[in-house]
Design a protein around this motif. Structure first.
Motif, PDB file in Angstrom:
ATOM      1  N   ALA A 202       4.889  -2.713  -2.673  1.00 40.03           N
ATOM      2  CA  ALA A 202       6.342  -2.540  -2.648  1.00 40.03           C
ATOM      3  C   ALA A 202       6.846  -2.591  -1.222  1.00 40.03           C
ATOM      4  N   ALA A 203       8.121  -2.973  -1.083  1.00 40.86           N
ATOM      5  CA  ALA A 203       8.735  -3.117   0.235  1.00 40.86           C
ATOM      6  C   ALA A 203       9.584  -1.928   0.632  1.00 40.86           C
ATOM      7  N   ASP A 204       9.808  -0.990  -0.273  1.00 37.83           N
ATOM      8  CA  ASP A 204      10.727   0.118  -0.021  1.00 37.83           C
ATOM      9  C   ASP A 204      10.046   1.447  -0.354  1.00 37.83           C
ATOM     10  N   PRO A 205      10.213   2.505   0.442  1.00 39.05           N
ATOM     11  CA  PRO A 205      11.098   2.642   1.607  1.00 39.05           C
ATOM     12  C   PRO A 205      10.559   1.981   2.873  1.00 39.05           C
ATOM     13  N   VAL A 206       9.230   1.767   2.922  1.00 39.67           N
ATOM     14  CA  VAL A 206       8.582   0.938   3.952  1.00 39.67           C
ATOM     15  C   VAL A 206       7.549   0.088   3.223  1.00 39.67           C
ATOM     16  N   PRO A 207       7.192  -1.076   3.732  1.00 48.79           N
ATOM     17  CA  PRO A 207       6.179  -1.877   3.046  1.00 48.79           C
ATOM     18  C   PRO A 207       4.848  -1.130   2.932  1.00 48.79           C
ATOM     19  N   TYR A 208       4.272  -1.129   1.726  1.00 47.33           N
ATOM     20  CA  TYR A 208       3.010  -0.413   1.528  1.00 47.33           C
ATOM     21  C   TYR A 208       2.203  -1.061   0.407  1.00 47.33           C
ATOM     22  N   THR A 209       0.899  -0.772   0.445  1.00 47.72           N
ATOM     23  CA  THR A 209      -0.026  -1.086  -0.634  1.00 47.72           C
ATOM     24  C   THR A 209      -0.588   0.231  -1.154  1.00 47.72           C
ATOM     25  N   CYS A 210      -0.606   0.386  -2.460  1.00 47.86           N
ATOM     26  CA  CYS A 210      -1.102   1.617  -3.083  1.00 47.86           C
ATOM     27  C   CYS A 210      -2.154   1.233  -4.118  1.00 47.86           C
ATOM     28  N   ARG A 211      -3.343   1.811  -4.001  1.00 46.12           N
ATOM     29  CA  ARG A 211      -4.422   1.554  -4.954  1.00 46.12           C
ATOM     30  C   ARG A 211      -4.772   2.854  -5.674  1.00 46.12           C
ATOM     31  N   TYR A 212      -5.031   2.746  -6.975  1.00 44.20           N
ATOM     32  CA  TYR A 212      -5.340   3.960  -7.731  1.00 44.20           C
ATOM     33  C   TYR A 212      -6.480   3.711  -8.715  1.00 44.20           C
ATOM     34  N   GLN A 213      -7.173   4.809  -9.040  1.00 41.46           N
ATOM     35  CA  GLN A 213      -8.155   4.837 -10.108  1.00 41.46           C
ATOM     36  C   GLN A 213      -7.828   6.041 -10.987  1.00 41.46           C
ATOM     37  N   LEU A 214      -7.730   5.806 -12.276  1.00 40.62           N
ATOM     38  CA  LEU A 214      -7.265   6.812 -13.228  1.00 40.62           C
ATOM     39  C   LEU A 214      -8.262   6.948 -14.363  1.00 40.62           C
ATOM     40  N   THR A 215      -8.531   8.188 -14.752  1.00 38.67           N
ATOM     41  CA  THR A 215      -9.399   8.457 -15.897  1.00 38.67           C
ATOM     42  C   THR A 215      -8.749   9.520 -16.769  1.00 38.67           C
ATOM     43  N   THR A 216      -8.730   9.284 -18.077  1.00 38.39           N
ATOM     44  CA  THR A 216      -8.283  10.298 -19.029  1.00 38.39           C
ATOM     45  C   THR A 216      -9.420  10.620 -19.995  1.00 38.39           C
ATOM     46  N   GLY A 217      -9.246  11.709 -20.746  1.00 34.40           N
ATOM     47  CA  GLY A 217     -10.147  11.992 -21.847  1.00 34.40           C
ATOM     48  C   GLY A 217      -9.765  11.177 -23.066  1.00 34.40           C
ATOM     49  N   PRO A 218     -10.527  11.290 -24.168  1.00 37.61           N
ATOM     50  CA  PRO A 218     -10.195  10.571 -25.396  1.00 37.61           C
ATOM     51  C   PRO A 218      -8.814  10.936 -25.940  1.00 37.61           C
ATOM     52  N   ASP A 219      -8.301  12.116 -25.565  1.00 44.93           N
ATOM     53  CA  ASP A 219      -6.977  12.547 -26.010  1.00 44.93           C
ATOM     54  C   ASP A 219      -5.862  12.036 -25.102  1.00 44.93           C
ATOM     55  N   TRP A 220      -6.205  11.225 -24.094  1.00 43.80           N
ATOM     56  CA  TRP A 220      -5.258  10.644 -23.152  1.00 43.80           C
ATOM     57  C   TRP A 220      -4.674  11.665 -22.183  1.00 43.80           C
ATOM     58  N   ALA A 221      -5.219  12.860 -22.116  1.00 47.32           N
ATOM     59  CA  ALA A 221      -4.853  13.805 -21.062  1.00 47.32           C
ATOM     60  C   ALA A 221      -5.643  13.451 -19.811  1.00 47.32           C
ATOM     61  N   THR A 222      -4.985  13.443 -18.661  1.00 47.12           N
ATOM     62  CA  THR A 222      -5.611  12.993 -17.424  1.00 47.12           C
ATOM     63  C   THR A 222      -6.693  13.965 -16.974  1.00 47.12           C
ATOM     64  N   THR A 223      -7.830  13.416 -16.566  1.00 51.29           N
ATOM     65  CA  THR A 223      -8.890  14.228 -15.978  1.00 51.29           C
ATOM     66  C   THR A 223      -9.041  13.973 -14.482  1.00 51.29           C
ATOM     67  N   ARG A 224      -8.678  12.748 -14.024  1.00 48.66           N
ATOM     68  CA  ARG A 224      -8.864  12.439 -12.601  1.00 48.66           C
ATOM     69  C   ARG A 224      -7.948  11.293 -12.186  1.00 48.66           C
ATOM     70  N   LEU A 225      -7.389  11.430 -10.994  1.00 44.97           N
ATOM     71  CA  LEU A 225      -6.612  10.360 -10.383  1.00 44.97           C
ATOM     72  C   LEU A 225      -6.922  10.329  -8.890  1.00 44.97           C
ATOM     73  N   GLU A 226      -7.285   9.142  -8.398  1.00 41.32           N
ATOM     74  CA  GLU A 226      -7.475   8.918  -6.968  1.00 41.32           C
ATOM     75  C   GLU A 226      -6.489   7.853  -6.510  1.00 41.32           C
ATOM     76  N   VAL A 227      -5.765   8.142  -5.425  1.00 45.71           N
ATOM     77  CA  VAL A 227      -4.743   7.223  -4.921  1.00 45.71           C
ATOM     78  C   VAL A 227      -4.926   7.049  -3.416  1.00 45.71           C
ATOM     79  N   GLU A 228      -4.819   5.816  -2.957  1.00 47.63           N
ATOM     80  CA  GLU A 228      -4.790   5.512  -1.529  1.00 47.63           C
ATOM     81  C   GLU A 228      -3.557   4.657  -1.253  1.00 47.63           C
ATOM     82  N   ALA A 229      -2.796   5.011  -0.232  1.00 41.79           N
ATOM     83  CA  ALA A 229      -1.632   4.237   0.172  1.00 41.79           C
ATOM     84  C   ALA A 229      -1.740   3.924   1.649  1.00 41.79           C
TER      85      ALA A 229
END
Length: 206
Positions: free
Chosen positions: A34-61
């Motif tokens: 995205a270009a706003d509010p400043v240009p950036y790249t954001c990478r994520y890895q997401l894991t949920t349980g079988p019930d779709w409740a989140t167990t882990r999220l890793e984000v780098e920007a």
């Protein structure tokens, strides 16, 4: 990862691509540009349980002269939050005429205790988590469902609890509301966003 989706941003110059497996909950790896509010790249890895409740999220920007990271893990006794920071995002924001971002993560993970879902700012993928967990994509119009999410602001990666409301408007339509903001989302039968007015539209496969 047997599936992938691509969205074009409509609120700013940008896009998102995610590869994922949704056969037993969701495992996903994605990149947001995205270009706003400043240009950036954001990478994520997401894991949920079988019930779709989140167990882990890793984000780098990252952007010019700065990078940040945050990791959220949900265990039986609540959320664990770890962060990293290099460079000076606040300097980049000030140069673009925006206020400072604050520190990544949260100083009080206990404030996230009620959250079963995470929401990454600017990403239509993350709306799918409560939609699938609550069975809203295929059902008839229903009563609003009020929930607390761990909201990760981008690009700062500050994490705050946020109250959100989801309502099924009938098959393939879900209303999303937070504070004074409301949007009626078009979703596919699996609950993935096709159109998020004012944010993003999904590219059709060729």
């Amino acid at each position: 990862m047997p599936k992938s989706l691509f969205w074009s941003r409509t609120d700013t110059a940008g896009a998102e691509h995610v590869s994922f497996d949704d056969r037993q909950g969701l495992t996903a790896r994605g990149t947001v540009l995205a270009a706003d509010p400043v240009p950036y790249t954001c990478r994520y890895q997401l894991t949920t349980g079988p019930d779709w409740a989140t167990t882990r999220l890793e984000v780098e920007a990252e952007g010019a002269g700065w990078s940040r990271s945050v990791r959220l893990e949900r265990a039986g006794d609540g959320w664990r939050v770890r962060t990293g920071e290099e460079g000076d995002l606040d300097a980049a924001l000030r140069a673009a005429g925006h206020p400072p971002a604050g520190l990544p993560g949260t100083d009080d993970p206990d404030r996230l205790a009620d959250a079963l879902d995470v929401d990454l700012g600017g990403s239509p993928l993350f709306n799918t988590l409560p939609v699938r967990r609550l069975g809203l994509a295929r059902g008839p119009a229903d009563q609003p469902r009020r929930l607390t999410v761990a909201w990760v602001l981008v690009p700062s990666l500050v994490v705050v609890p946020a109250e959100q409301v989801y309502s099924s408007l009938g098959p393939a339509r879900v209303r999303f509301a937070s504070d004074t903001f409301t949007a009626d989302l078009d979703v596919d039968p699996e609950g993935f966003v096709v159109r998020y007015p004012g944010l993003a539209e999904r590219a059709a496969p060729r």
